[in-house]
Design an enzyme around this catalytic site. Sequence first.
Site, mmCIF file in Angstrom:
data_model
loop_
_atom_site.group_PDB
_atom_site.id
_atom_site.type_symbol
_atom_site.label_atom_id
_atom_site.label_comp_id
_atom_site.label_asym_id
_atom_site.label_seq_id
_atom_site.Cartn_x
_atom_site.Cartn_y
_atom_site.Cartn_z
ATOM 1 N N GLN A 183 -45.281 87.159 -20.017
ATOM 2 C CA GLN A 183 -44.730 85.948 -20.622
ATOM 3 C C GLN A 183 -45.783 85.246 -21.463
ATOM 4 O O GLN A 183 -46.947 85.171 -21.089
ATOM 5 C CB GLN A 183 -44.253 85.022 -19.502
ATOM 6 C CG GLN A 183 -43.437 83.836 -19.944
ATOM 7 C CD GLN A 183 -42.825 83.107 -18.746
ATOM 8 O OE1 GLN A 183 -42.816 83.632 -17.639
ATOM 9 N NE2 GLN A 183 -42.333 81.904 -18.970
ATOM 10 N N SER A 197 -48.758 90.638 -15.224
ATOM 11 C CA SER A 197 -47.758 89.732 -14.651
ATOM 12 C C SER A 197 -46.346 90.284 -14.889
ATOM 13 O O SER A 197 -45.998 91.345 -14.373
ATOM 14 C CB SER A 197 -47.933 88.327 -15.222
ATOM 15 O OG SER A 197 -47.112 87.387 -14.550
ATOM 16 N N LEU A 198 -45.528 89.603 -15.677
ATOM 17 C CA LEU A 198 -44.180 90.091 -15.984
ATOM 18 C C LEU A 198 -44.207 91.530 -16.490
ATOM 19 O O LEU A 198 -43.309 92.323 -16.204
ATOM 20 C CB LEU A 198 -43.527 89.184 -17.022
ATOM 21 C CG LEU A 198 -42.227 89.681 -17.654
ATOM 22 C CD1 LEU A 198 -41.108 89.712 -16.624
ATOM 23 C CD2 LEU A 198 -41.853 88.832 -18.858
ATOM 24 N N HIS A 219 -48.364 82.249 -10.517
ATOM 25 C CA HIS A 219 -49.467 82.815 -9.748
ATOM 26 C C HIS A 219 -50.294 81.742 -9.027
ATOM 27 O O HIS A 219 -51.518 81.721 -9.110
ATOM 28 C CB HIS A 219 -50.361 83.677 -10.651
ATOM 29 C CG HIS A 219 -49.611 84.758 -11.351
ATOM 30 N ND1 HIS A 219 -49.084 85.855 -10.703
ATOM 31 C CD2 HIS A 219 -49.242 84.888 -12.654
ATOM 32 C CE1 HIS A 219 -48.446 86.623 -11.562
ATOM 33 N NE2 HIS A 219 -48.519 86.052 -12.755
ATOM 34 N N GLN A 255 -47.206 89.273 -5.873
ATOM 35 C CA GLN A 255 -47.634 89.002 -7.244
ATOM 36 C C GLN A 255 -47.327 87.569 -7.668
ATOM 37 O O GLN A 255 -48.065 86.957 -8.444
ATOM 38 C CB GLN A 255 -46.954 89.986 -8.202
ATOM 39 C CG GLN A 255 -47.480 89.960 -9.617
ATOM 40 C CD GLN A 255 -46.383 90.159 -10.649
ATOM 41 O OE1 GLN A 255 -45.363 89.488 -10.627
ATOM 42 N NE2 GLN A 255 -46.612 91.091 -11.563
ATOM 43 N N ARG A 309 -36.227 86.938 -10.395
ATOM 44 C CA ARG A 309 -37.600 86.415 -10.375
ATOM 45 C C ARG A 309 -37.714 85.142 -11.208
ATOM 46 O O ARG A 309 -38.303 84.144 -10.772
ATOM 47 C CB ARG A 309 -38.543 87.491 -10.918
ATOM 48 C CG ARG A 309 -40.019 87.103 -11.021
ATOM 49 C CD ARG A 309 -40.780 88.269 -11.652
ATOM 50 N NE ARG A 309 -42.211 88.101 -11.650
ATOM 51 C CZ ARG A 309 -42.932 87.629 -12.663
ATOM 52 N NH1 ARG A 309 -42.297 87.225 -13.780
ATOM 53 N NH2 ARG A 309 -44.240 87.537 -12.593
#
Length: 314
Positions: A11, A92-93, A202, A251, A117
């Site tokens: 993202q 991440s994503l 996060h 995560q 998510r």
Amino acid sequence: MGKIGLVFPGQGCQFVGMGADLCEQDAMFRSVFARAGDILGDDLLSLCLKGPKDRLDQTVNTQLAVLVFEIAAYEALRKRHSFTPAAIAGHSLGEYSALYAAGALGLEEVLTLVHARARRHEEAAPAGFGAMAAVVGLTLEQMKALVLDCSRQDEPVDLANINAPNQAVASGHARAVERLMERAEKIGARLIVRLPISVPCHCRLLAQAAERFRKDLEQVAFKAFGSPVVPNCDPAILYCRDNAADLLARQIVSPVRWQETVERMARMGIDTIVEIGPRKVLTGLIKNIRKDMRTVFAGDVPSVGACAELLCPA
């Protein structure tokens, strides 16, 4: 040539107009967006091409748009040359794109998971409650000290991304992030940027989101992995069907250990990394981590074509 790895950004790499040339010239790219639109009941391609920006930047839309772009660009590349990467990772994503590319999740499964998510992210923190800030020019030890110094019991801040030497991201309560930005400037940070992200990713503020997402993950059966995938939250191990759900839940609240991820790929013999995304985000980080690593971008028609030639030289 040595071994080739794939990486996918997350993202923040989105922009209105992304995918315009691939949409115009590549039928496979359009086909993936069409299938995604049927599954989701939403015209993500139009959102990517025309915006509006404020709608594209909403968490659920951003995550789905970036995911579908990356999968569509990956399939456009694979149509030109079928190949099996020696390792895959995502920031991440982007880890969900990596799971798709490894064959562990199909399109409908990965879209369903990312939609859940993103929804869990939005439920966990109202707009304006949290913030994220990138800091360049401080050591990891300095960033860890700032996080401890700026956190309060009711206003926590955590180290969210360890992207490269002297580059990290903090995430947490908006006031705590503001304190950290001010103090980072005082101790000599070269660049401090508050990120245009509405949800503090996060960090511990998303603990409830992570627990709710575990229940979403129970609905998905992971397939065998066709390529190794290095997880953000624990680059010392690799994804498998037995640990995938736990790693994806972890995560959400764990830092993205990107520097360690790239170093792990290098130890696996990777000497060329292909970045697939709307624009170059990870390439610069990779060069800061491993100057000897060759990087190739594949996110538009010219770059996808050049990358296909690299994978299958004449």
